[in-house]
Design a protein around this motif. Structure first.
Motif, PDB file in Angstrom:
ATOM      1  N   VAL A   1      41.795  20.646 -47.695  1.00  0.00           N
ATOM      2  CA  VAL A   1      42.954  21.386 -47.566  1.00  0.00           C
ATOM      3  C   VAL A   1      42.803  22.666 -48.227  1.00  0.00           C
ATOM      4  N   SER A   2      42.310  22.489 -49.405  1.00  0.00           N
ATOM      5  CA  SER A   2      42.187  23.893 -50.242  1.00  0.00           C
ATOM      6  C   SER A   2      41.146  24.722 -49.767  1.00  0.00           C
ATOM      7  N   MET A   3      39.925  24.327 -49.165  1.00  0.00           N
ATOM      8  CA  MET A   3      38.924  25.032 -48.521  1.00  0.00           C
ATOM      9  C   MET A   3      39.516  25.756 -47.402  1.00  0.00           C
ATOM     10  N   ILE A   4      40.208  25.114 -46.488  1.00  0.00           N
ATOM     11  CA  ILE A   4      40.763  25.849 -45.090  1.00  0.00           C
ATOM     12  C   ILE A   4      41.716  26.955 -45.869  1.00  0.00           C
TER      13      ILE A   4
ATOM     14  N   ALA B   1      39.747  29.801 -46.835  1.00  0.00           N
ATOM     15  CA  ALA B   1      38.808  30.370 -45.851  1.00  0.00           C
ATOM     16  C   ALA B   1      39.802  31.205 -44.988  1.00  0.00           C
ATOM     17  N   LEU B   2      40.869  30.708 -44.684  1.00  0.00           N
ATOM     18  CA  LEU B   2      41.629  31.268 -43.575  1.00  0.00           C
ATOM     19  C   LEU B   2      42.672  32.408 -44.353  1.00  0.00           C
ATOM     20  N   GLY B   3      43.328  32.138 -45.457  1.00  0.00           N
ATOM     21  CA  GLY B   3      44.190  33.011 -46.103  1.00  0.00           C
ATOM     22  C   GLY B   3      43.659  34.220 -46.780  1.00  0.00           C
TER      23      GLY B   3
ATOM     24  N   ILE C   1      51.058  26.340 -46.162  1.00  0.00           N
ATOM     25  CA  ILE C   1      50.496  27.068 -47.216  1.00  0.00           C
ATOM     26  C   ILE C   1      49.909  28.449 -47.115  1.00  0.00           C
ATOM     27  N   ILE C   2      48.983  28.405 -45.878  1.00  0.00           N
ATOM     28  CA  ILE C   2      48.229  29.654 -45.576  1.00  0.00           C
ATOM     29  C   ILE C   2      49.419  30.527 -45.551  1.00  0.00           C
ATOM     30  N   ILE C   3      50.294  30.354 -44.827  1.00  0.00           N
ATOM     31  CA  ILE C   3      51.285  31.671 -44.628  1.00  0.00           C
ATOM     32  C   ILE C   3      52.065  32.001 -45.949  1.00  0.00           C
ATOM     33  N   VAL C   4      52.212  31.167 -46.791  1.00  0.00           N
ATOM     34  CA  VAL C   4      52.797  32.051 -48.088  1.00  0.00           C
ATOM     35  C   VAL C   4      51.761  32.308 -48.904  1.00  0.00           C
ATOM     36  N   TRP C   5      50.423  32.039 -48.612  1.00  0.00           N
ATOM     37  CA  TRP C   5      49.383  32.376 -49.670  1.00  0.00           C
ATOM     38  C   TRP C   5      48.791  33.792 -49.543  1.00  0.00           C
ATOM     39  N   TRP C   6      48.628  34.051 -48.188  1.00  0.00           N
ATOM     40  CA  TRP C   6      47.924  35.527 -48.323  1.00  0.00           C
ATOM     41  C   TRP C   6      48.596  36.688 -48.765  1.00  0.00           C
ATOM     42  N   PRO C   7      49.922  36.757 -49.243  1.00  0.00           N
ATOM     43  CA  PRO C   7      50.388  38.134 -49.455  1.00  0.00           C
ATOM     44  C   PRO C   7      50.050  38.251 -50.988  1.00  0.00           C
ATOM     45  N   GLY C   8      49.919  37.104 -51.800  1.00  0.00           N
ATOM     46  CA  GLY C   8      49.351  37.406 -53.132  1.00  0.00           C
ATOM     47  C   GLY C   8      47.931  38.432 -53.211  1.00  0.00           C
ATOM     48  N   TYR C   9      47.318  37.927 -52.181  1.00  0.00           N
ATOM     49  CA  TYR C   9      45.718  38.320 -52.158  1.00  0.00           C
ATOM     50  C   TYR C   9      46.101  40.033 -51.525  1.00  0.00           C
TER      51      TYR C   9
ATOM     52  N   GLY D   1      43.010  25.451 -57.473  1.00  0.00           N
ATOM     53  CA  GLY D   1      43.233  24.640 -58.099  1.00  0.00           C
ATOM     54  C   GLY D   1      44.790  24.528 -57.915  1.00  0.00           C
ATOM     55  N   ALA D   2      45.421  25.939 -57.609  1.00  0.00           N
ATOM     56  CA  ALA D   2      47.019  25.842 -57.279  1.00  0.00           C
ATOM     57  C   ALA D   2      47.274  25.318 -56.001  1.00  0.00           C
ATOM     58  N   VAL D   3      46.354  25.576 -55.071  1.00  0.00           N
ATOM     59  CA  VAL D   3      46.718  24.750 -53.532  1.00  0.00           C
ATOM     60  C   VAL D   3      46.518  23.397 -53.611  1.00  0.00           C
TER      61      VAL D   3
END
Lengths: 346, 388
Positions: free
Chosen positions: B139-142, B145-147, B234-242, B294-296
């Motif tokens: 899960v964390s890697m996907i 890798a996508l986000g 998780i991906i959908i809420v994750w990429w904005p940080g980057y 870690g956070a994921v």
């Protein structure tokens, strides 16, 4: 040379309509170039900073053209504008007769190949993650030079700037080199595409005094060898005097005086130029406590320049007309031009 | 002349191991592309320097060990698990199936040993943790890798071009940033699994692929869907940080003289973005990635804890804690061991992230290098002086 007599403000003035040498030997001709930076305030533009406001001059083939001025007078903006790193607001830049002020795409790429830049800060001008080899190879790669030739030319370029043996420097990263060495790499990069025009924006002002002359000599040697025209932008009259063939003096976005280097230095006409030359530091230690009189006030805000001559609030010879009308470029002697009402023929 | 590193560094055992490892990798690449290692000598040396600097940091090494452990368990754990996660042993122990850690049970003529005890269905907790590691890892890697690439590309574009493009991208980013992960995950968990389930069940290849990914039995294919929906949420809420971080760094980097020089030389915008700007803004992202793994893991465990992730009999670390929470504190092992595993994995990523921050920042890296350099500086004073 075309010259017109026109009645301005009650005076008949001899105006050179084009004070550009209209010869075939001109590589670059800048006509009425304006570069204004918009001042934005929440989605709307409330004004412009007129960094370069109606500048015209020409650069001959194989000539070093000095642009001198204090900081904030627009000389760097002018250099960037000529290289098309900034979009000119209006005006024309003729390079070999072609107007390059608004070219795009392939034509712009061609223009990039025939022009080069040497920047002020050699530490900042090198991408920190690339070794010297990659830095020098990149422009060749972009402009489609074959692999074998690239290697040859990189080594030759390093030899030309006296970074020998070149093999030692190929794999070094910018942080492993000194300021002088870095500036040599920068010069090599500017010359590697065999350009016709190089804009040198204060190339030695960040360097140690001991390597300044050396770097300038090297620059001149390369310039002579490749017959390149150079626009040498600096705030330093003394290096400009020895380095340039012709000098133009900028003040608040205008070129106020333009002429052969020696003539401008020895027989300056414009009050601002005379003043600048007067305050050049004296190398004689006996004179270190001699107070040098400076012009009162400070340079005007470029967002809201004074009407008429931009020096008028500070000028000791100010006349009424100075505050009302912008002076034209007036020819005072062979190849020397001044933007000042004092020399208008009455 | 050779690079400074080869003569000046006082090498430790780990440095030598790294030397061999890097040289080995270079050799392998050399086989596919002859002459590669000679051409990229300086690149290889720079990589070695980075590893040497990393080796000087004990927390970083501890973190690296924890991460390597986590990854190894994630990849190989399920194959070494003493029992399958689907094996319900139904061994009665004091009226429940919950067996305390370290007990040996004899039941129906067979002897079972449970080093970490069992869960409420009588499954071996050690095996569950090993299987759960795989789900957490995947899960964390996907998500990363996508986000991350999505966030990086949008951040680069927004920062470099500025103006209206910047406004549009950043406002979209803000919209996504404002989404609470939890609510989104709940919404997804309510809708998505129903749609995904038939897709997975009737597509044999996808089914096999996912069952290999999650080290699960293909018979549990129906239960992959909730995990996938959690990943998506998780991906959908994750990429904005980057996007935010990259945009901020690009804004400052694009003003650098070398970007201007590249433009003056006619370098294309795409190459300026990827070769001149990206290498200079990527280090905070690398650090953030390690912290975010870690956070994921935590978020995923949290969503599972709420019952939104894996469904029985699928397992992950969050779910073990969720199931065990109702027996806490009497049956403490159900919460303690998976909690400890999560804690160690997250700690490992965080330690490595902190150390990477120092190693990747050229200024601090140089000070780390300098500590080592001092001893032999006199012998090669010229090289030492040249670097600044």
């Amino acid at each position: 040379m075309l010259a017109l007599h026109r009645k301005i403000g009650g005076m008949v003035v001899k105006i050179s309509k084009t004070f550009i040498n209209d010869d075939r030997e001109n590589l670059l001709e800048v006509k009425g170039l304006r570069i204004w930076y918009p001042i934005r305030k929440f989605l709307s533009i409330v004004g412009y900073v007129k960094a370069v406001d109606g500048v015209s001059f020409s650069v001959k083939k194989g000539e070093i053209f000095g642009v001198v001025g204090e900081s904030g007078c627009g000389k760097t903006t002018l250099g960037k504008g000529i290289l098309r790193l900034l979009k000119p607001t209006s005006g024309h830049i003729y390079f070999e007769g072609k107007d390059v002020a608004r070219i795009k795409g392939k034509k712009l790429k061609w223009y990039r190949r025939v022009t080069g830049i040497v920047q002020q800060d050699p530490y900042g001008a090198m991408p920190p993650f690339m070794p010297v080899k990659t830095i020098l190879e990149e422009p060749l790669k972009i402009h489609g030079v074959s692999k074998e030739e690239r290697k040859e030319r990189v080594i030759k370029a390093l030899e030309e700037v006296k970074l020998t043996p070149p093999e030692d420097f190929l794999n070094k990263y910018p942080h492993m080199l000194s300021g002088g060495q870095l500036q040599r790499v920068a010069i090599a990069r500017a010359f590697i595409l065999k350009p016709k025009l190089v804009v040198a924006d204060e190339p030695v002002s960040m360097l140690d005094a001991s390597v300044r002359v050396e770097t300038l000599m090297l620059f001149k040697e390369l310039q002579k060898k490749h017959k390149v025209s150079v626009i040498y932008i600096t705030h330093d009259f003394s290096t400009s005097k020895y380095f340039s063939d012709r000098i133009s003096v900028m003040y608040a976005g205008h070129i106020v005086e333009l002429g052969p280097a020696r003539k401008v230095m020895s027989d300056s006409k414009h009050p601002y130029t005379s003043h600048l030359i007067k305050v050049i530091p004296d190398p004689d230690p006996k004179n270190r406590f001699v107070f040098k009189e400076t012009l009162p006030g400070e340079p005007p805000s470029l967002a809201n320049p004074p009407p008429g001559c931009r020096l008028s609030p500070r000028c000791p010879y100010v006349m009424n007309i100075c505050k009302e009308k912008e002076p034209p470029m007036i020819r005072v002697s062979q190849e020397q031009y001044v933007k000042c009402w004092l020399y208008a023929r009455k | 002349m050779t690079l400074v590193s080869e003569e000046v560094y006082e090498k430790k055992i780990l440095d030598k191991v790294i030397d061999r490892l890097v040289d080995g990798v270079a050799k392998v690449i050399d086989k596919f592309k002859p002459g590669w290692s000679v051409k990229n000598r300086s690149k290889i040396d720079e990589w070695k320097l980075m590893f040497y600097a990393f080796n000087r940091s004990p927390p970083g090494l501890i973190g690296a060990a924890l991460i390597l452990g986590f990854i190894a368990i994630g990849i190989f754990g399920p194959y070494f698990a003493p029992y399958s996660y689907r094996l319900f042993l139904f061994i009665e122990h004091e009226e429940t199936y919950l067996v305390p850690p370290g007990s040996t049970i004899v039941s129906k003529g067979e002897t079972f040993y449970f080093p970490l005890g069992t869960d409420k269905y009588g499954r071996d907790l050690l095996s569950l943790i090993l299987y759960g590691a795989r789900v957490s890892l995947v899960v964390s890697m996907i998500v990363i890798a996508l986000g991350v690439p999505l966030g990086i590309v949008l951040g680069l574009v927004a920062g470099y071009f500025g103006g209206k493009i910047d406004e549009i991208i950043m406002r979209i980013t803000d919209t996504f940033l404002a989404f609470p992960a939890l609510i989104l995950a709940i919404a997804f968990a309510a809708v998505l699994p129903e749609r995904l389930r038939p897709m997975i069940i009737y597509n044999e290849q996808l089914k096999t692929l996912l069952s290999i990914f999650f080290a699960a039995d293909p018979r549990d294919a129906a239960n992959f869907a909730p995990i996938l929906s959690v990943i998506l949420a998780i991906i959908i809420v994750w990429w904005p940080g980057y996007t935010r971080i990259i945009r901020g760094s690009v804004l400052s980097v694009r003003e650098n003289l070398y970007v201007e020089a590249a433009r003056a030389l006619g370098v294309s915008t795409w190459k300026i973005l990827t070769k001149h700007i990206l290498p200079n803004v990527i280090s905070p992202v690398l650090v953030l990635i390690t912290l975010d793994v870690g956070a994921v893991i935590l978020v995923e465990a949290g969503l599972s804890f709420l019952g939104l992730g894996a469904q029985d009999p699928m397992i992950d670390w969050g779910k073990i804690v969720f199931d065990g929470a109702q027996y806490f504190p009497d049956r403490w092992w159900l919460v303690l061991f998976p909690g400890l595993a999560t804690f160690l994995a997250v700690l490992g990523w965080n330690l490595v992230g902190d150390t990477l921050r120092d190693v990747l920042d050229p200024k601090t890296r140089r000070s780390i290098e300098f500590k080592v350099k001092k001893k032999k500086l006199a012998a090669t004073s010229e090289d030492g002086g040249a670097s600044q």
